[in-house]
Design an enzyme around this catalytic site. Structure first.
Site, PDB file in Angstrom:
ATOM      1  N   GLU A  33       0.823  -0.929  -0.152  1.00 50.73           N
ATOM      2  CA  GLU A  33      -0.029  -0.059   0.104  1.00 50.73           C
ATOM      3  C   GLU A  33       1.021   1.283  -0.031  1.00 50.73           C
ATOM      4  OE1 GLU A  33      -2.462  -0.822   3.427  1.00 50.73           O
ATOM      5  OE2 GLU A  33      -3.336   1.221   3.037  1.00 50.73           O
ATOM      6  N   ARG A 259       4.032 -12.727  10.367  1.00 54.04           N
ATOM      7  CA  ARG A 259       4.830 -11.658   9.981  1.00 54.04           C
ATOM      8  C   ARG A 259       5.920 -11.563  10.750  1.00 54.04           C
ATOM      9  NH1 ARG A 259       1.216  -7.409   9.304  1.00 54.04           N
ATOM     10  NH2 ARG A 259       2.682  -5.828   9.709  1.00 54.04           N
ATOM     11  N   LYS A 269       3.945   0.912   9.415  1.00 49.69           N
ATOM     12  CA  LYS A 269       4.010   2.407   8.623  1.00 49.69           C
ATOM     13  C   LYS A 269       3.243   3.563   9.569  1.00 49.69           C
ATOM     14  CE  LYS A 269       3.108   0.175   4.870  1.00 49.69           C
ATOM     15  NZ  LYS A 269       2.254  -0.055   3.550  1.00 49.69           N
TER      16      LYS A 269
HETATM   17  P1  ATP Z   1       2.233  -1.916   7.904  1.00 51.91           P
HETATM   18  O1  ATP Z   1       1.589  -1.984   9.132  1.00 51.91           O
HETATM   19  O2  ATP Z   1       3.509  -1.620   7.938  1.00 51.91           O
HETATM   20  O3  ATP Z   1       1.488  -0.820   7.207  1.00 51.91           O
HETATM   21  P2  ATP Z   1       0.988  -3.381   6.017  1.00 51.91           P
HETATM   22  O4  ATP Z   1       0.704  -5.100   6.225  1.00 51.91           O
HETATM   23  O5  ATP Z   1      -0.190  -2.608   6.041  1.00 51.91           O
HETATM   24  O6  ATP Z   1       2.168  -3.159   7.018  1.00 51.91           O
HETATM   25  P3  ATP Z   1       1.452  -3.348   3.011  1.00 51.91           P
HETATM   26  O7  ATP Z   1       1.976  -2.339   2.296  1.00 51.91           O
HETATM   27  O8  ATP Z   1      -0.074  -3.655   3.208  1.00 51.91           O
HETATM   28  O9  ATP Z   1       1.681  -3.122   4.642  1.00 51.91           O
HETATM   29  O10 ATP Z   1       1.862  -4.878   2.872  1.00 51.91           O
HETATM   30  C1  ATP Z   1       2.558  -5.279   1.742  1.00 51.91           C
HETATM   31  C2  ATP Z   1       2.618  -6.629   2.162  1.00 51.91           C
HETATM   32  O11 ATP Z   1       4.013  -6.963   2.968  1.00 51.91           O
HETATM   33  C3  ATP Z   1       1.661  -7.560   2.651  1.00 51.91           C
HETATM   34  O12 ATP Z   1       1.375  -8.669   1.914  1.00 51.91           O
HETATM   35  C4  ATP Z   1       1.989  -7.887   3.894  1.00 51.91           C
HETATM   36  O13 ATP Z   1       1.371  -9.106   4.428  1.00 51.91           O
HETATM   37  C5  ATP Z   1       3.310  -7.635   3.958  1.00 51.91           C
HETATM   38  N1  ATP Z   1       4.031  -7.563   5.160  1.00 51.91           N
HETATM   39  C6  ATP Z   1       3.806  -6.208   5.988  1.00 51.91           C
HETATM   40  N2  ATP Z   1       4.305  -6.091   7.304  1.00 51.91           N
HETATM   41  C7  ATP Z   1       4.964  -7.331   7.203  1.00 51.91           C
HETATM   42  C8  ATP Z   1       5.663  -7.887   8.323  1.00 51.91           C
HETATM   43  N3  ATP Z   1       5.828  -7.513   9.479  1.00 51.91           N
HETATM   44  N4  ATP Z   1       6.101  -9.393   8.175  1.00 51.91           N
HETATM   45  C9  ATP Z   1       6.168 -10.054   6.943  1.00 51.91           C
HETATM   46  N5  ATP Z   1       5.335  -9.330   5.816  1.00 51.91           N
HETATM   47  C10 ATP Z   1       4.597  -8.051   5.988  1.00 51.91           C
HETATM   48 MG    MG Z   2      -1.724  -2.244   5.178  1.00 46.64          MG
END
Ligand code: ATP
Ligand code: MG
Length: 558
Positions: A33, A259, A269
């Protein structure tokens, strides 16, 4: 197929899939995202998706999951692309955006309405939450749930052409308000957001939700294995429900893994942004946070990050990974690749009284003790030098093994010296330590005596001023992510700056690395640690070095 590097439960699933279908066109995607910069948790997911694609001779797409323009920004799109390329991965074809598919998704939404499987609702956000119920209580149907298909189609069109303000209407799937899975209680599929989008500008005012856009985007791109983190386990029901009830030609499968949680770190983020907005750190590339750009600036290399991701593996168990594992990966690499030189972080002057004031010797020393291919550099030796303040002690202490009055020490690559007197100013500050230099000891053990400890030094005629940024953990607890008020656990000493010197003979070599984040330059400042040139804040006239990692593991010391 078997590979030592990647052999996890997902590989077993893929192996079985290939067993059933030899011609499987294996396809993964990484779907960030664009609402912030990538962090080491994303690196885990990036490595998994791209490495599997290489391993199974498949493809991996980069798709921006850009369905919420209120949180997104084109600068994040660019930084994410930059970070993935820096890690050394190449996505298949063009960068994809969920927003490319908005017209198709709109058609799929209409299809659900025509099938009586979606309706326009006018409950407010709060009411929707209230009507949804909880894990223990079932939800309630919305009073707008049973309108006719034709009415819903007209209302959805009205939503699309901007007849409603934000929050006045949304499109919901008509599933089951009594489902034991809360995600299945008539989830929202479309909402109104009146903000210009970085890709589609003002073309749309209705935006699909993550759940609606994700499965359909996967299907459109012919993704075979849609890998995501465990918190989407329940959403899989909705993922499959949408694909089953729309006329799609391809049905990808979703698999979940745990994760990454990392000690002393925040991997969200949203929370990282709070640290920036509160000026606790300087920005997304602050070396104290584990964003890819922060780690890069601190001195982590793509290979060290990949090695870390490989070591932690892929499982379904949620756990907290030791920070020292991350450090181990970079330390191991820099031990092989960093140039050894001497730097003084807190200088104190030594005057070698028995040497002539014009005394000048040049020692050619190896850049790496075990790798002659890394070459040599010259070190200048004169009668005035700097040593580290902590390498001299005025008070008597039996345990202290470095320089004291009446005691000897060896200068690295040079002679044994003996401290005889301290010269002080009127305020009792030390100006210099007056020492005797035993010129018979170059490269030789002292006769009839034990070899003294060795310390580093720099000639006062070979100094270049530099700032050293010593990073410590940003949080003083191991799991700040669990803390409601994580801002109360900030380590006040997360950054300590020192002003000292590096060897001036290195100056030329360093200049071309300034302002170039693709070319990191590493040193092992002997006895101090591994450092990387700060390519952002360094100026030609003033160099700054970031401590990447200590020479030894400090977090697990007893
Ligand atoms: P954040 O909390 O940092 O915003 P998010 O999951 O909302 O994390 P996205 O940009 O939606 O962030 O994630 C892109 C990909 O990265 C998704 O497939 C997500 O599952 C993976 N991802 C995000 N954080 C982790 C993590 N801590 N460990 C493993 N994979 C992750
Ligand atoms: Mg997200």
């Amino acid at each position: 197929m078997n590979n030592k590097k990647y052999n996890n439960f997902i590989c077993h699933i893929i192996n079985q899939d290939f067993h059933k279908n030899k011609n499987l066109s294996f396809h993964t995607r990484f779907p960030p995202e664009p609402n912030g910069h990538l962090h080491i948790g994303h690196a885990k997911s990036i490595c998994l998706n791209f490495e599997l694609a290489y391993l199974y001779k498949g493809r991996c797409n980069l798709r921006f999951d850009d369905t919420n323009p209120s949180k997104e920004n084109i600068k994040y799109v660019n930084s994410i692309k930059n970070d993935i390329s820096w890690l050394g991965y190449k996505w298949h074809g063009n960068v994809r955006y969920s927003s490319e598919y908005f017209s198709i998704l709109y058609q799929y939404a209409k299809e659900l309405i025509y099938k009586g499987l979606a309706y326009v609702d006018h409950l407010t956000k709060e009411e929707i939450r209230e009507y949804r119920g909880t894990l223990n209580t079932p939800g309630k149907n919305s009073p707008y749930r049973n309108r006719t298909i034709e009415e819903n189609i007209q209302l959805f069109k009205k939503m699309k052409i901007g007849k409603y303000a934000e929050g006045e209407a949304c499109l919901r799937a008509k599933i089951d308000m009594h489902s034991s899975f809360i995600v299945m209680r008539d989830p929202v599929l479309y909402r109104i957001i009146s903000i210009s989008h970085h890709q589609t500008q003002k073309n749309w005012c209705i935006y699909p939700t993550y759940d609606f856009a994700h499965c359909l985007s996967d299907s459109i791109e012919k993704i075979t294995h849609s890998l995501c983190t465990l918190e989407f386990q329940d959403n899989k029901r909705l993922y499959n429900w949408i694909l089953k009830n729309t006329n799609v030609s391809h049905h990808p499968k979703q698999y979940e893994f745990s994760r990454l949680n990392l000690e002393f770190s925040i991997l969200s983020k949203r929370k990282l942004k709070i640290l920036i907005d509160n000026n606790i750190i300087q920005g997304w590339d602050d070396p104290r946070i584990p964003t890819i750009s922060g780690l890069r600036r601190k001195g982590y290399t793509p290979s060290s990050i990949k090695e870390f991701c490989q070591k932690i593996g892929i499982t379904k168990q949620n756990n907290l990974i030791e920070y020292s594992l991350l450090e181990h990966c970079i330390r191991k690499e820099l031990n092989q690749t960093a140039i050894r030189t001497m730097a003084i972080l807190e200088p104190i002057k030594i005057f070698l009284y028995n040497l002539d004031q014009n005394h000048k010797e040049i020692f050619t020393v190896p850049n790496h003790p075990n790798n002659p291919n890394m070459g040599t550099h010259e070190v200048i030796f004169t009668n005035m030098i700097y040593i580290e303040r902590s390498d001299f002690q005025e008070k008597y202490d039996k345990e202290y093994k470095r320089l004291r009055i009446g005691e000897e020490i060896r200068l690295r690559y040079a002679y044994i010296i003996k401290a005889e007197k301290i010269e002080k100013d009127e305020y009792n500050n030390i100006i210099s330590i007056i020492c005797y230099c035993d010129i018979s000891t170059l490269g030789k053990r002292p006769k009839n005596k034990k070899n003294p400890a060795v310390i580093h030094w720099i000639s006062t005629k070979n100094t270049l001023k530099a700032e050293f940024r010593l990073y410590n953990q940003l949080f003083n607890i191991k799991n700040p992510e669990q803390q409601k008020n994580f801002l109360s656990c900030i380590n006040p000493l997360s950054l300590v700056k020192k002003n000292g010197f590096i060897e001036k003979t290195l100056e030329q070599k360093i200049q071309k690395y300034i302002n170039n984040d693709r070319n990191q330059l590493f040193f092992q400042f002997e006895r101090i640690g591994y450092f990387c040139l700060d390519y952002i804040d360094s100026k030609k006239s003033f160099l700054i070095f970031n401590r990447t990692v200590n020479l030894r593991d400090v977090w697990n010391r007893k």
